[in-house]
Design an enzyme around this catalytic site. Structure first.
Site, PDB file in Angstrom:
ATOM      1  N   LYS A 248      57.773  47.006 -18.879  1.00  0.00           N
ATOM      2  CA  LYS A 248      57.480  47.544 -20.209  1.00  0.00           C
ATOM      3  C   LYS A 248      56.068  47.133 -20.619  1.00  0.00           C
ATOM      4  O   LYS A 248      55.641  46.006 -20.342  1.00  0.00           O
ATOM      5  CB  LYS A 248      58.509  47.017 -21.214  1.00  0.00           C
ATOM      6  CG  LYS A 248      58.461  47.692 -22.578  1.00  0.00           C
ATOM      7  CD  LYS A 248      59.578  47.171 -23.482  1.00  0.00           C
ATOM      8  CE  LYS A 248      59.572  47.784 -24.862  1.00  0.00           C
ATOM      9  NZ  LYS A 248      60.656  47.248 -25.717  1.00  0.00           N
TER      10      LYS A 248
ATOM     11  N   SER B  19      63.417  50.669 -27.875  1.00  0.00           N
ATOM     12  CA  SER B  19      62.025  50.992 -27.617  1.00  0.00           C
ATOM     13  C   SER B  19      61.649  50.946 -26.130  1.00  0.00           C
ATOM     14  O   SER B  19      60.585  51.423 -25.771  1.00  0.00           O
ATOM     15  CB  SER B  19      61.126  50.018 -28.386  1.00  0.00           C
ATOM     16  OG  SER B  19      61.310  48.695 -27.924  1.00  0.00           O
TER      17      SER B  19
ATOM     18  N   SER C 237      66.528  47.053 -28.175  1.00  0.00           N
ATOM     19  CA  SER C 237      65.580  47.882 -27.429  1.00  0.00           C
ATOM     20  C   SER C 237      65.789  47.932 -25.918  1.00  0.00           C
ATOM     21  O   SER C 237      65.162  48.751 -25.248  1.00  0.00           O
ATOM     22  CB  SER C 237      64.148  47.432 -27.723  1.00  0.00           C
ATOM     23  OG  SER C 237      63.797  47.838 -29.017  1.00  0.00           O
TER      24      SER C 237
END
Ligand SMILES: [Zn+2]
Lengths: 470, 432, 89
Positions: B38, B113, B137
């Site tokens: 990420k 996210s 997330s």
């Protein structure tokens, strides 16, 4: 008009590394941005980890200043924007500081001791350093050096109990000495002690003066601000509650624009740092001998006056210097160190650490033995200090005495010089014979001048009287 | 010793912000496994943007602790994945690099996210990925994309190098197509790091086993309350029934603090975010400010242009929640509510081993479906309690509703990752 | 209820530029969100979520800093080793 002063003193702790990262705090001789890492540069993703030694040092101060250390304390974020603050928040302590209360005793105006109470002591990180460049409205810009960013500070806050700039200076002298004795602070590091002051005239609004970056500037800044406030009161002008900046170069305080000072710091506990539970450490801390104890010991051990003892213990290096030179001859060492040497050092803005002990010691020996006059001794001392300042190898006093022929000679050696001075100063000789006051002093002065101070004035006076009797 | 890999695959879901085409890797338990990271995890020499324009071009000079661990375990870091800007979202639509689509149905969001990481795994581009979970997330996109995602216990995985959104809530964790891969990646990143003062020094994770027999599973009524799509609820109910068939004991229970959890989460995360994101002023990194203007003007302008709307909304709300006169009403109350959530978990874990429920109240939204911020926030209601309490939680696929994947959420005691992974493995094997 | 002025004030404190049109939008959204946060009014007590640990330290041992070039690398137009920032006076 009663003056009320409270101080906030920021002191850099003398740790090896910064408060929250392993960067060295020894940056003063290096270029900008050379002692910086992701943590103290506030790079995204970096995390603070607390330096244990900084906490130990802060607790040492808390204990020495008689503070209470609560069971819990914690760090908080103080949020504001300024280019010297790389994270846009300063990690400090807010409603749970490391230490509460405490006091410092200072010499009172009227003699005796006066106790100044403290509000609190907390820990925080130093911001970076800004350099202002360019000129004109569009040309100005700022350069930042983050070497100082993250250096550990303690902030010591006093109650508003100081009543004059002189008291404030005495307080700071005492505080600075104590911090040095504790081994947690280095007064020779530039900018290591910085002061903000709250000043008011009783019955009127309080003004905060920030940015007093040298400890010597405090008395000047306070005096200026008090004069300003008193002047306003006399003119019936209103004193507004505000923050003012001290302009070191001009020695004045100027109002900070109100918009700049419109802060809402939005404090909240720093989530990346665990709370502190260190009250139990205080007991284990062993304090070194502090200024007051040392002052009393000096009086007892060396038989010197309170004033000399106070002066000599008012600075750690001076006290240590004195102990090195005092051993056999404290009665000579005390006035020569506290009165004469200190005066010469202040005049040169020279630290005591630069004075070579063997040389000064030898000089005191000569004074004690009476081989030179006081005037010659001062001359030798000045020469010695100048040689140190210039960086040349300092001469031992014995060598200087021989080279310049400063040895205090037996009276006989001067009889010729006295005789010629008398011959050249007929009118003064006549005055002396007529018993006019002051004539003898003039004649002695002339002889001293001719012997460049080597002579003992009393001895000369005796010779003059002898010769005039003949 | 070292080996090389080239990674040159099409990315139809826009899962990546940065792709590394040539990768060096070492021998180790992850040797040669392509792993996506990420884009809020710092990678030395590789652009790290947090999905934000304000960090475009920022190249960290250091590796996050988890990156050091993955590199030394032999993992091949193939790229940095798309995400909601600074992790603030549930859809990956708030990225400055465009939305990621759901590999199961490209007209839908992958969740957020960590949507890029989930999409990269679900589409088969990579075998596993790292995400971060502040309020769900990792679990949300795992649920929406039909994969497995674990949020470890707070303090189990070092946050050093994780670009903070809300420090007191977030953890880095693995996403993978199955429980075994998820556990493998987890075992490589868990552990103590002295550079993270909230990291804990605990024994290494135990080898993965399958175990559900006799486990007491608490099912709070609040996890099936208002706002939960009945189709999703029914899929999860039958999943829980399957746990029972596998030997678990189902214990109906209640979590009254759920009433406050979402507000407590948003007040806390926005407050922390408002402070964490103050540093993006362009001076030291990122897009340069206009140095001729005074600092407040220059900062305001760069932060207006560099942050997206959702980020600015949260910074403003967080600043408000901490501001003089409002802190007592918002931030302080949120902390008290947070304590209630912790107390609830502590009480429940006295009588149950695991808490189960849906991961998300719905299946993946359609792209652009929700534009009202508050209704978007409400979607996090089932994931935020684990973050508030710091307990581990995972999402494991448990069927479909409306043709889209549904996740079963398993929440464990502090440091009981092994236990929820064991239950998830038993569930996965039992469902197969 | 927060007003447009409140939102503008917070924007000043947070150094976030907000356009006039956005101000309108944010104010409406903030009121909806803050109304939802109002549920916290019924929570008893203030603050103090227990923090599980205390006294986490590192030793006072110097660790090498970043190389100077790495420090300046991400900044724009450094000068003589300094990092350039907007003006403050
Ligand atoms: Zn550093």
């Amino acid at each position: 008009m009663t003056v009320i002063i409270g101080l906030e003193i920021h002191c850099q702790l003398n740790t090896n590394t910064k408060l929250f990262c392993g960067c060295s705090t020894d940056y003063r001789d290096d270029g900008p941005n050379t002692h910086v890492c992701p943590v103290c540069l506030g790079l995204p993703g970096s995390l603070p980890v607390l330096n244990r030694q900084a906490v130990v040092y802060a607790l040492r101060v808390a204990k020495a200043l008689h503070c209470e250390v609560p069971e819990f304390s914690e760090f908080a974020r103080k949020n504001y924007f300024y280019p010297d603050l790389p994270k846009a928040f300063q990690i400090t302590q807010y409603d749970k500081p490391l230490a509460l209360g405490g006091y410092i005793e200072i010499e009172a105006e009227a003699g005796g001791e006066k106790r100044i109470n403290l509000t609190r002591i907390h820990m925080e990180e130093d911001p970076g350093r800004l350099v202002h460049k360019g000129s004109g409205d569009r040309g100005r810009y700022t350069l930042v050096d983050y070497n100082r960013s993250g250096v550990p500070l303690i902030e010591i806050v006093t109650e508003p109990e100081l009543s004059s700039p002189k008291e404030a200076r005495r307080f700071l002298n005492k505080l600075r000495a104590t911090l040095e004795y504790l081994g947690i602070y280095d007064s020779e590091r530039e900018g290591s002690l910085r002061v903000d002051a709250n000043i008011s005239i009783k019955g009127y609004e309080r003004v905060e003066v920030k940015n007093i970056t040298s400890y010597k500037g405090v008395e000047k800044a306070l005096t200026f601000e008090i004069t300003r406030q008193k002047g306003m009161i006399r003119r019936n002008a209103q004193i507004v509650r505000e923050t003012r900046h001290y302009q070191e170069a001009r020695g004045v305080t100027t109002s900070a624009r109100s918009k700049e000072m419109e802060h809402d710091y939005r404090y909240f506990p720093e989530p990346d740092l665990a709370p502190l539970q260190v009250s139990s450490w205080v007991e284990e801390i062993e304090l070194p001998e502090l200024p007051d104890t040392r002052r009393d010991r000096f009086m007892q051990q060396y038989g010197i006056s309170l004033n000399h003892a106070r002066t000599l213990t008012g600075d750690l290096r001076l006290a240590e210097f004195f102990e090195e030179v005092a051993s056999g001859i404290p009665e000579v060492a005390a006035p020569w160190t506290a009165d004469i040497l200190l005066g010469e050092l202040n005049y040169r803005d020279m630290p005591i650490s630069k004075v070579p002990v063997p040389h000064f010691n030898a000089l005191l020996e000569e004074v004690k033995k009476g081989t030179i006059t006081d005037t010659s001794a001062v001359e030798i001392l000045r020469l010695l200090l100048n040689q140190v300042m210039e960086g040349s190898t300092p001469e031992m006093p014995g060598a200087v005495i021989a080279r310049l022929g400063l040895s205090k000679e037996e009276g006989g050696a001067f009889r010729e010089i006295v005789a010629s001075v008398l011959a050249e100063n007929g009118p003064a000789v006549a005055d002396q014979r007529a018993g006019k006051a002051g004539a003898i002093n003039f004649l002695v002065g002339q002889v001293m001048k001719a012997t460049r101070g080597r002579a003992d004035p009393k001895e000369i006076a005796r010779i003059i009287e002898d010769l005039l009797k003949e | 010793m070292g080996s090389k890999m080239s990674f040159d695959k099409p990315d139809p879901d826009n899962a990546f912000i940065t792709l590394c085409r040539e990768i060096d890797y070492q021998e180790g338990p992850l040797s040669g496994i392509p792993i996506a990271i990420k884009d809020n995890i710092s990678t030395a020499g590789i652009q790290t943007t947090c999905g934000s324009k304000i960090l475009k071009g920022y190249i960290p000079p250091y590796d996050a602790h988890v990156i050091t661990l993955i590199r030394s375990a032999g993992g091949a870091i193939v790229g940095k994945t798309n995400m909601d800007e600074f992790g603030m979202g549930t859809t990956t639509e708030s990225s400055a690099f465009g939305p990621t689509t759901n590999p199961v149905d490209p007209t839908r969001v992958p969740g957020g996210s960590s949507g890029g990481s989930a999409a990269a795994v679900a589409s088969g581009l990579v075998r596993m990925a790292l995400g971060t979970d502040t309020g769900g997330s990792i679990r949300c996109p795992a649920s929406f994309c039909g994969i497995v995602g674990l949020k470890p216990t707070y303090g189990r995985v070092s946050r050093y190098g994780l670009i903070a959104y809300a420090n007191s809530l977030e953890q880095i964790g693995p996403l993978a197509r199955n429980v075994r891969d998820c556990a493998l990646l987890y075992s490589c990143i868990a552990g103590y790091d002295p550079r993270d003062g909230t990291s804990l020094d605990l024994p290494a994770p135990t080898p993965l086993r399958s175990e559900i027999q006799g486990k007491r599973i608490g099912v709070p009524a609040e996890f099936f309350g208002e706002g939960v799509d009945p189709a999703v609820a029914s899929v999860v109910q039958s999943g829980i029934q399957r746990l029972e068939e596998l030997g678990a004991v189902i214990v109906p229970c209640s979590m009254p603090s759920m009433r406050y959890a979402l507000a407590a989460y948003y007040v806390t995360s926005m407050s922390e975010a408002s402070s964490n994101l103050g540093r993006y002023d362009g001076v030291r990194y990122g897009q340069a400010p206009d140095t001729v203007r005074s600092w407040h003007d220059a900062y305001s302008e760069i932060r207006r242009a560099g942050f997206g709307e959702e980020v600015r909304r949260r910074i403003l709300l967080g600043s408000f929640a901490l501001s003089a006169g409002y802190q007592g009403k918002y931030y302080a109350k949120a902390q008290a509510a947070r304590q209630m959530v912790r107390d609830d978990f502590e009480r429940l874990f006295e009588s149950v081993d695991i808490i189960a429920g849906p991961t998300m109240p719905t299946v993946a939204f359609r792209l652009g479906e929700t534009s009202d911020p508050l209704s978007m926030y409400l979607a996090d209601i089932l994931t935020v309690p684990a973050n508030l309490a710091g307990v581990p939680a995972l999402s494991v696929p448990c069927g479909t509703a409306h043709g889209m994947p549904v996740g079963l959420q398993l929440i464990g005691r502090h440091f009981a990752e092994d236990e929820i992974l064991a239950a998830a493995l038993a569930f996965e094997e039992g469902s197969a | 209820m927060v007003s447009k002025e409140d939102v503008a004030h917070i924007a000043t404190i947070a150094d976030i530029g907000v356009d006039e049109s956005e101000l309108e939008l944010f104010t409406g959204q903030f009121n909806a969100i803050l109304e939802y946060f109002g549920i916290l009014d019924s929570v008893e007590g203030m603050g103090g979520a227990t923090r599980s640990r205390s006294n986490v330290f590192r030793d006072d041992v110097v660790v090498p800093s970043l190389p100077h070039e790495e420090i300046l690398k991400n900044s724009t137009d450094p000068e003589d080793g300094f990092i350039r920032a907007p003006r403050v006076i």
